[in-house]
Write an enzyme that holds these catalytic residues in place. Sequence first.
Site, mmCIF file in Angstrom:
data_model
loop_
_atom_site.group_PDB
_atom_site.id
_atom_site.type_symbol
_atom_site.label_atom_id
_atom_site.label_comp_id
_atom_site.label_asym_id
_atom_site.label_seq_id
_atom_site.Cartn_x
_atom_site.Cartn_y
_atom_site.Cartn_z
ATOM 1 C CE LYS A 113 10.814 -2.446 -4.108
ATOM 2 N NZ LYS A 113 11.708 -1.652 -3.232
ATOM 3 C CE LYS A 195 5.020 -6.639 4.736
ATOM 4 N NZ LYS A 195 6.482 -6.681 4.824
ATOM 5 C CE LYS A 198 7.167 2.042 4.456
ATOM 6 N NZ LYS A 198 8.380 2.822 4.073
#
Length: 330
Positions: A113, A195, A198
């Site tokens: 991040k 994956k 979202k």
Amino acid sequence: MKTIYSAIQPSGIMTLGNYIGAVNNWRAMQSDEDNKCIFALADLHTITVRQNPLEFNKNCWSFYALLLAVGLDVKKSVVYLQSHVAQHSELAWLLNCYTYVGEMNRMTQFKDKSAKHADNINMGLMDYPVLMAADILLYDTDLVPVGYDQLQHIEITRDIALRVNNLYGDIFKVPEGFIPKVGAKIMSLQDPTSKMSKSDPNPNAVISCLDAPEVIMKKFKRAVTDSDATIAYDPENKAGISNLLGILAVVEGKTIEQTVAECSGMRYGDLKVRVGESVIETLRPFREEYERLINSKDYLIACAKEGAQKAAEIAEKTLKRFKSAIGYII
Ligand code: TRP
């Protein structure tokens, strides 16, 4: 009796992967009489990445309604917003003083991040795992269902709990993480080696639980597959087709073997339509319930209040136990 704790952030969209791999499993765990279930919207975690206030507010409502729409029951379980229970922030502070900077620096998600949000590497981003440890430890949690990407956070939670227990005796229950078997890995429809996320900027890669039926069908029809035209389950060499088969198997409650046997010989185009239809029918009642709930704000508020009260009652006991062990006047 086992205490189960998990949480989801109100950011981006709730994907088919979140639904199958997380919240729908939570519903299943709730129906086991031996489980005491506590589920949160991790809305304090969400602001570690800058949020637009209006959008964030909308997401908080939306995700809370989604949790209830999936069938989480505020009478059976505790379903609340993390920001409504001040004990999370307070315990996070205390635990900060038992967590080393070096440990946080090494966390994979922090490194990822930080690279992604290089202009906003705030203290909260670094402290994220400590807040998550506070979430889990406040409720004397036995089991934490999570995705693979969160296992490192569970490990650090255990380390912190053990460290505190070594200093002060039995303060925290040491939790265990586990990956629910069903739907653990739903992959992106556009890049089936990663994956379904979202926060994926490509809307075709992700099915939202709230997508209209025709949108869902369109996304499945565009799903990336391969050029060899045989249906087989082989995640390494045929990631796209294997993902479609995996999705079909979970939404129809069948094994991969059954699903492969049923679909073998089908054309890719027909398989895509088949999966699309199944997913549409699985999500239909969920979406309808969501539409009903999102227009009942008073009801949502009442549920959230009830959840927060129940949560705070448990959390306060744990917090007092720890504070008194440290030496605070309580
Ligand atoms: N970090 C988790 C995620 O992004 C969400 C979360 C916050 C969580 N607190 C938690 C999950 C406590 C399990 C337990 O998926």
